[in-house]
Design an enzyme around this catalytic site. Structure first.
Site, PDB file in Angstrom:
ATOM      1  N   HIS A  18       6.584 -19.794   0.001  1.00 37.35           N
ATOM      2  CA  HIS A  18       5.381 -20.620  -0.133  1.00 37.35           C
ATOM      3  C   HIS A  18       5.572 -22.025   0.435  1.00 37.35           C
ATOM      4  O   HIS A  18       4.611 -22.619   0.933  1.00 37.35           O
ATOM      5  CB  HIS A  18       4.914 -20.636  -1.600  1.00 37.35           C
ATOM      6  CG  HIS A  18       4.411 -19.290  -2.061  1.00 37.35           C
ATOM      7  ND1 HIS A  18       4.484 -18.854  -3.357  1.00 37.35           N
ATOM      8  CD2 HIS A  18       3.838 -18.265  -1.360  1.00 37.35           C
ATOM      9  CE1 HIS A  18       3.963 -17.630  -3.455  1.00 37.35           C
ATOM     10  NE2 HIS A  18       3.572 -17.254  -2.247  1.00 37.35           N
ATOM     11  N   HIS A  41      -0.724  -8.340   2.401  1.00 38.77           N
ATOM     12  CA  HIS A  41      -0.344  -7.917   1.045  1.00 38.77           C
ATOM     13  C   HIS A  41      -0.571  -9.125   0.132  1.00 38.77           C
ATOM     14  O   HIS A  41       0.351  -9.879  -0.152  1.00 38.77           O
ATOM     15  CB  HIS A  41       1.114  -7.482   0.996  1.00 38.77           C
ATOM     16  CG  HIS A  41       1.419  -6.295   1.864  1.00 38.77           C
ATOM     17  ND1 HIS A  41       1.460  -6.362   3.229  1.00 38.77           N
ATOM     18  CD2 HIS A  41       1.700  -5.004   1.525  1.00 38.77           C
ATOM     19  CE1 HIS A  41       1.748  -5.156   3.715  1.00 38.77           C
ATOM     20  NE2 HIS A  41       1.899  -4.321   2.701  1.00 38.77           N
ATOM     21  N   SER A 103      -0.051 -16.674  -2.374  1.00 35.78           N
ATOM     22  CA  SER A 103      -0.351 -17.050  -0.990  1.00 35.78           C
ATOM     23  C   SER A 103      -1.857 -17.242  -0.708  1.00 35.78           C
ATOM     24  O   SER A 103      -2.215 -18.196  -0.002  1.00 35.78           O
ATOM     25  CB  SER A 103       0.274 -16.044  -0.016  1.00 35.78           C
ATOM     26  OG  SER A 103      -0.005 -14.711  -0.395  1.00 35.78           O
ATOM     27  N   GLU A 121      -5.489  -6.169  -0.214  1.00 35.92           N
ATOM     28  CA  GLU A 121      -4.708  -5.840  -1.421  1.00 35.92           C
ATOM     29  C   GLU A 121      -5.080  -4.407  -1.794  1.00 35.92           C
ATOM     30  O   GLU A 121      -6.230  -4.119  -2.077  1.00 35.92           O
ATOM     31  CB  GLU A 121      -5.017  -6.832  -2.553  1.00 35.92           C
ATOM     32  CG  GLU A 121      -4.432  -6.483  -3.901  1.00 35.92           C
ATOM     33  CD  GLU A 121      -2.932  -6.205  -3.913  1.00 35.92           C
ATOM     34  OE1 GLU A 121      -2.153  -7.049  -3.462  1.00 35.92           O
ATOM     35  OE2 GLU A 121      -2.547  -5.112  -4.372  1.00 35.92           O
ATOM     36  N   ASP A 146      -4.928  -0.714   2.820  1.00 38.11           N
ATOM     37  CA  ASP A 146      -3.559  -0.865   3.306  1.00 38.11           C
ATOM     38  C   ASP A 146      -3.499  -1.959   4.386  1.00 38.11           C
ATOM     39  O   ASP A 146      -4.145  -1.843   5.430  1.00 38.11           O
ATOM     40  CB  ASP A 146      -3.121   0.491   3.879  1.00 38.11           C
ATOM     41  CG  ASP A 146      -1.675   0.484   4.339  1.00 38.11           C
ATOM     42  OD1 ASP A 146      -1.197  -0.568   4.819  1.00 38.11           O
ATOM     43  OD2 ASP A 146      -1.025   1.532   4.203  1.00 38.11           O
ATOM     44  N   GLY A 147      -2.738  -2.976   4.091  1.00 41.65           N
ATOM     45  CA  GLY A 147      -2.673  -4.123   4.997  1.00 41.65           C
ATOM     46  C   GLY A 147      -2.009  -3.809   6.321  1.00 41.65           C
ATOM     47  O   GLY A 147      -2.382  -4.375   7.364  1.00 41.65           O
ATOM     48  N   ASP A 167       3.867  -9.492   3.694  1.00 42.77           N
ATOM     49  CA  ASP A 167       4.676  -9.713   2.488  1.00 42.77           C
ATOM     50  C   ASP A 167       4.617  -8.477   1.590  1.00 42.77           C
ATOM     51  O   ASP A 167       4.077  -8.523   0.477  1.00 42.77           O
ATOM     52  CB  ASP A 167       4.096 -10.953   1.772  1.00 42.77           C
ATOM     53  CG  ASP A 167       4.880 -11.335   0.539  1.00 42.77           C
ATOM     54  OD1 ASP A 167       6.033 -10.925   0.400  1.00 42.77           O
ATOM     55  OD2 ASP A 167       4.310 -12.075  -0.288  1.00 42.77           O
TER      56      ASP A 167
HETATM   57  C1  SAM Z   1       4.873  -9.337  -2.814  1.00 47.15           C
HETATM   58  S1  SAM Z   1       3.293  -9.043  -3.429  1.00 47.15           S
HETATM   59  C2  SAM Z   1       2.294 -10.198  -2.570  1.00 47.15           C
HETATM   60  C3  SAM Z   1       2.501 -11.620  -2.938  1.00 47.15           C
HETATM   61  C4  SAM Z   1       1.614 -12.593  -2.218  1.00 47.15           C
HETATM   62  N1  SAM Z   1       1.629 -12.387  -0.766  1.00 47.15           N
HETATM   63  C5  SAM Z   1       2.016 -14.021  -2.525  1.00 47.15           C
HETATM   64  O1  SAM Z   1       2.838 -14.587  -1.796  1.00 47.15           O
HETATM   65  O2  SAM Z   1       1.499 -14.570  -3.488  1.00 47.15           O
HETATM   66  C6  SAM Z   1       2.840  -7.542  -2.632  1.00 47.15           C
HETATM   67  C7  SAM Z   1       1.433  -7.038  -2.958  1.00 47.15           C
HETATM   68  O3  SAM Z   1       1.114  -5.986  -2.036  1.00 47.15           O
HETATM   69  C8  SAM Z   1       0.328  -5.022  -2.703  1.00 47.15           C
HETATM   70  N2  SAM Z   1       0.460  -3.793  -1.885  1.00 47.15           N
HETATM   71  C9  SAM Z   1       1.392  -2.821  -1.945  1.00 47.15           C
HETATM   72  N3  SAM Z   1       1.265  -1.983  -0.896  1.00 47.15           N
HETATM   73  C10 SAM Z   1       0.230  -2.454  -0.151  1.00 47.15           C
HETATM   74  C11 SAM Z   1      -0.371  -2.065   1.072  1.00 47.15           C
HETATM   75  N4  SAM Z   1       0.067  -0.988   1.740  1.00 47.15           N
HETATM   76  N5  SAM Z   1      -1.390  -2.802   1.573  1.00 47.15           N
HETATM   77  C12 SAM Z   1      -1.846  -3.888   0.912  1.00 47.15           C
HETATM   78  N6  SAM Z   1      -1.317  -4.320  -0.258  1.00 47.15           N
HETATM   79  C13 SAM Z   1      -0.299  -3.616  -0.775  1.00 47.15           C
HETATM   80  C14 SAM Z   1       0.899  -4.957  -4.090  1.00 47.15           C
HETATM   81  O4  SAM Z   1      -0.064  -4.445  -5.003  1.00 47.15           O
HETATM   82  C15 SAM Z   1       1.261  -6.440  -4.343  1.00 47.15           C
HETATM   83  O5  SAM Z   1       0.183  -7.091  -4.972  1.00 47.15           O
END
Ligand code: SAM
Length: 295
Positions: A18, A41, A103, A121, A146-147, A167
């Site tokens: 961050h 993500h 983020s 998300e 899916d990101g 992420d």
């Molecule tokens: C490490 S956390 C994200 C933290 C955030 N980027 C931050 O810095 O505050 C990862 C997130 O990705 C989500 N996630 C898992 N697989 C995913 C996918 N294929 N596409 C999008 N989101 C996904 C999870 O539910 C989780 O909330």
């Protein structure tokens, strides 16, 4: 899909990610032209450090908690590097530290009126909480999908300026971790090919030094040799709070493609201070290197 970032929000790994992100937004703000933030993500956006998950796993106390208590005594160059991130945290908290910006909220707080955010998300409950955290902000579009899959269609963004954060959760388990490394690598090469001038931040855990070295090497090969990116456009910033090994996460960091001007220097200034402050035992360390320098 079991990962919940609320158990880890504000830990040392979030601090590094961050701080680097906030510095990048701050530098992107130097030019008047609008830009876009793409978060593949996104998580839930805002974390309650007094909530159930943070109480059960108070990792934040050794991350943002330590910074919050020590920041006033830090040297000027360190305070300058922390400022874009800490200013947001100060705005969200009056006195006592309770609300930690993920983020998306960090981005929204630093970005300007004409800028835009695209957030993915996949987890339905997390997506609901994310929508709640982002409120009615017209700059923001949230997609529950899916990101990795969504990313190519976002690139290049109409603004032709901006930052992509990748992420993924890197869930416990060697095969899940390997899967996220593989997906991230593929997504990175594809994305940078479509939009070579964007800034990209790739977060990765350091649980296994060899796996990270392999990933960074393959990423550099993919982007430099196959994608035509100049080696000096790749910056690595890592921090480990104890000797890297099995057990709880000991190290993490980001690879930044096309870091905005000045970000590397700020990271160089802040990382030794963060390392000493957040150290949890023998063998803590850090590095901020251009891939061209790392060789
Ligand atoms: C490490 S956390 C994200 C933290 C955030 N980027 C931050 O810095 O505050 C990862 C997130 O990705 C989500 N996630 C898992 N697989 C995913 C996918 N294929 N596409 C999008 N989101 C996904 C999870 O539910 C989780 O909330």
């Amino acid at each position: 899909m079991n990962y919940r970032h609320a158990f880890h929000a504000g830990n040392f790994a979030d601090v590094v990610k961050h701080v680097a992100l906030a510095l990048s937004f701050d530098r992107l703000n130097v030019k008047d032209t609008p830009y876009r933030y793409i978060d593949t993500h996104a998580g839930i956006g805002l974390y309650d450090l007094a909530g159930d998950e943070a109480e059960r796993s108070p990792e934040w106390q050794d991350g943002v908690g330590r910074v919050w208590s020590a920041e006033r005594g830090a040297p000027e160059a360190v305070r300058a590097a922390l400022a874009p991130w800490l200013n947001v945290i100060r705005r969200l908290n009056s006195g006592v530290l309770q609300h930690y910006p993920g983020s998306p909220v960090l981005a929204a707080e630093i970005m300007r009126k004409g800028d835009t955010l695209r957030l993915c998300e996949l987890h339905p409950e997390s997506a609901d909480l994310l929508r709640e955290a982002m409120g009615r902000d017209k700059r923001v579009k949230i997609e529950e999908r899916d990101g990795f899959e969504a990313l190519p269609a976002y690139l290049p963004p109409p603004e032709r300026r901006g930052l992509v954060l990748i992420d993924p959760p890197f869930e416990a388990g060697t095969s899940e971790r390997k899967r996220d490394f593989d997906w991230m690598l593929k997504a990175a090469v594809k994305a940078v090919k479509r939009w070579p001038v964007g800034t990209y931040v790739f977060w990765r855990p350091i649980k296994d030094v060899d796996a990270v070295r392999d990933f960074d090497g393959e990423l550099a090969d993919g982007l430099i040799e196959n994608g035509g990116l100049a080696a000096e456009k790749l910056l690595v910033a890592d921090l480990w709070v104890r000797k890297i090994g099995p057990g709880p996460l000991s190290g993490a960091g980001v690879v930044i493609v096309n870091p905005p001007f000045g970000v590397a220097e700020h990271l160089q200034a802040v990382m030794p201070w963060l390392c000493e402050l957040m150290s949890q035992g023998d063998g803590a360390g850090w590095r901020v290197e251009r891939v061209a320098e790392a060789g």
